[in-house]
Design an enzyme around this catalytic site. Structure first.
Site, short mmCIF file in Angstrom:
data_model
loop_
_atom_site.label_atom_id
_atom_site.label_comp_id
_atom_site.label_asym_id
_atom_site.label_seq_id
_atom_site.Cartn_x
_atom_site.Cartn_y
_atom_site.Cartn_z
N TYR A 1 -11.04 -26.28 -38.19
CA TYR A 1 -10.44 -26.57 -39.50
C TYR A 1 -9.08 -27.26 -39.35
O TYR A 1 -8.70 -28.07 -40.19
CB TYR A 1 -10.37 -25.30 -40.36
CG TYR A 1 -11.73 -25.02 -40.97
CD1 TYR A 1 -12.15 -25.70 -42.11
CD2 TYR A 1 -12.62 -24.16 -40.36
CE1 TYR A 1 -13.42 -25.50 -42.64
CE2 TYR A 1 -13.89 -23.95 -40.88
CZ TYR A 1 -14.27 -24.62 -42.02
OH TYR A 1 -15.54 -24.43 -42.54
N GLY B 1 -23.40 -38.35 -53.68
CA GLY B 1 -23.12 -38.13 -52.26
C GLY B 1 -23.36 -36.73 -51.76
O GLY B 1 -22.54 -36.18 -51.03
N HIS C 1 -16.28 -25.00 -53.26
CA HIS C 1 -16.30 -24.47 -51.89
C HIS C 1 -14.88 -24.26 -51.34
O HIS C 1 -14.71 -24.12 -50.13
CB HIS C 1 -17.10 -25.39 -50.97
CG HIS C 1 -18.58 -25.33 -51.23
ND1 HIS C 1 -19.46 -26.27 -50.74
CD2 HIS C 1 -19.34 -24.46 -51.95
CE1 HIS C 1 -20.70 -25.97 -51.15
NE2 HIS C 1 -20.64 -24.89 -51.88
N ARG D 1 -9.79 -30.83 -38.94
CA ARG D 1 -10.17 -31.42 -40.23
C ARG D 1 -8.96 -31.58 -41.14
O ARG D 1 -8.85 -32.54 -41.89
CB ARG D 1 -11.28 -30.59 -40.87
CG ARG D 1 -12.61 -30.83 -40.12
CD ARG D 1 -13.72 -30.00 -40.67
NE ARG D 1 -13.97 -30.24 -42.08
CZ ARG D 1 -14.67 -29.42 -42.87
NH1 ARG D 1 -15.18 -28.31 -42.37
NH2 ARG D 1 -14.88 -29.71 -44.13
N GLN E 1 -18.08 -30.13 -54.08
CA GLN E 1 -18.31 -29.24 -52.93
C GLN E 1 -17.30 -29.54 -51.83
O GLN E 1 -17.21 -28.81 -50.86
CB GLN E 1 -19.73 -29.46 -52.39
CG GLN E 1 -20.83 -29.16 -53.38
CD GLN E 1 -22.18 -29.68 -52.88
OE1 GLN E 1 -22.84 -29.05 -52.09
NE2 GLN E 1 -22.57 -30.85 -53.35
#
Ligand code: BJW
Length: 246
Positions: free
Chosen positions: A60, A191, A113, A63, A95
């Site tokens: 993470y 998407g 999310h 990211r 999301q």
């Protein structure tokens, strides 16, 4: 093909990783997507986190680093523009955890999310808090737990597999659909592979309330048959000219 929007239309949009692909954010399930090099059960479940928090924080943190260096694209901008024209007749459910919709100017936004730039605690009930830290060595610990003499491991405030989505966030989506009865409701998915629930079932929830269902995607997804209209192509190119205002 154009999606006509008039003064009676309410628009519910669901986006997935594909909308950020043209910004340079990797998707999950495409070739060279995130799950290709990172086993999903190791990095996107609570069990994976408990087994190896350092590995999950590295994933993470990387990211976070990448997401800080990318920018919203024309697809994000087209959705922010639609919201500015429609006001409360518009709701965007994403999301994605990358924050790009917010940075493009979207306000009526549900991040179902969670967010890459928030952190929560596995040990106490404190609210998720803003955090863009990158933790490559030791996983971070909760100061509030420490002040009570406990050890609380911090975690990314995202929703992993097997975890329940925030009921308040999901309530906003159901309310928007419920309040659309009597109006023309349009559901637009962009998407997303249509594989992950409950997001993948939202099209059926909207259709049960009479929605006309549109899809913009690079490839036909798993739940293609649930849609009335499919516009195939990259969302950064397809979305800006899609809406026809009347
Ligand atoms: C482009 C493009 C371009 C490319 N332009 N397009 C009902 C049935 C079966 C299973 C379940 C069910 N209900 C619940 C489950 C279990 C599970 C689930 O869905 N499993 C399935 C995989 C089988 N769901 C859950 O566990 C959820 N929790 C839950 O429901 O709680 C209650 C419950 C628990 C247990 C049992 C039963 C009920 C939680 C799901 C959480 C998902 N979390 C992740 C990680 C979030 C944090 C992070 O980012 O790291 O969310 S997984 C990952 O997948 C991420 C994404 O948001 C999500 C969806 O992916 P997305 O966005 O669709 O991306 P891709 O890569 O799959 O697709 C991209 C698409 O874009 C492709 O189609 C491309 O073609 C396209 N594309 N470029 C347009 N330029």
């Amino acid at each position: 093909m154009h999606l006509r929007i008039d003064g009676d239309t309410r628009l519910l949009v669901l986006t997935g990783a594909g909308v950020s692909a043209e910004s340079g954010v990797p998707t999950f399930r495409d070739a060279s997507g995130l799950w290709e090099n990172h086993p999903v059960e190791k990095v996107a479940t609570l069990e994976g986190f408990e087994a190896d928090p350092r590995l999950v924080w590295r994933f993470y943190s990387e990211r976070r680093r990448r997401a800080k260096n990318v920018h919203p694209n024309a697809g994000h901008a087209a959705l922010a523009d639609a919201e500015s024209r429609m006001g409360d007749r518009f709701l965007l459910v994403t999301q994605n955890v990358d924050g790009l919709h917010r940075r493009a100017g979207s306000i009526r936004l549900v991040e179902m999310h969670g967010s890459l730039f928030e952190t929560s605690c596995t040990g106490c009930r404190r609210e998720a808090f803003p955090d863009d830290g990158e933790y490559l060595a030791d996983p971070p610990r909760c100061e509030e737990c420490a002040s009570r003499g406990r050890v609380g491991l911090l975690r990314p405030a995202v929703v992993w597999f097997g975890e329940v989505l925030d009921p308040m966030r999901m309530h906003r989506v159901s309310s928007f659909i419920d309040e659309s009865r009597g109006a023309r409701l349009v559901f637009l998915a962009v998407g997303t592979s249509g594989l992950v629930y409950p997001a993948a079932g939202m099209v059926l929830q909207a259709r049960a309330a009479g929605a006309e269902a549109w899809l913009v995607n690079a490839e036909p997804p798993e739940n293609l048959r649930a849609f009335h209209h499919f516009v195939r192509g990259p969302s950064g190119k397809v979305l800006p000219p899609l809406f026809e205002w009347s």
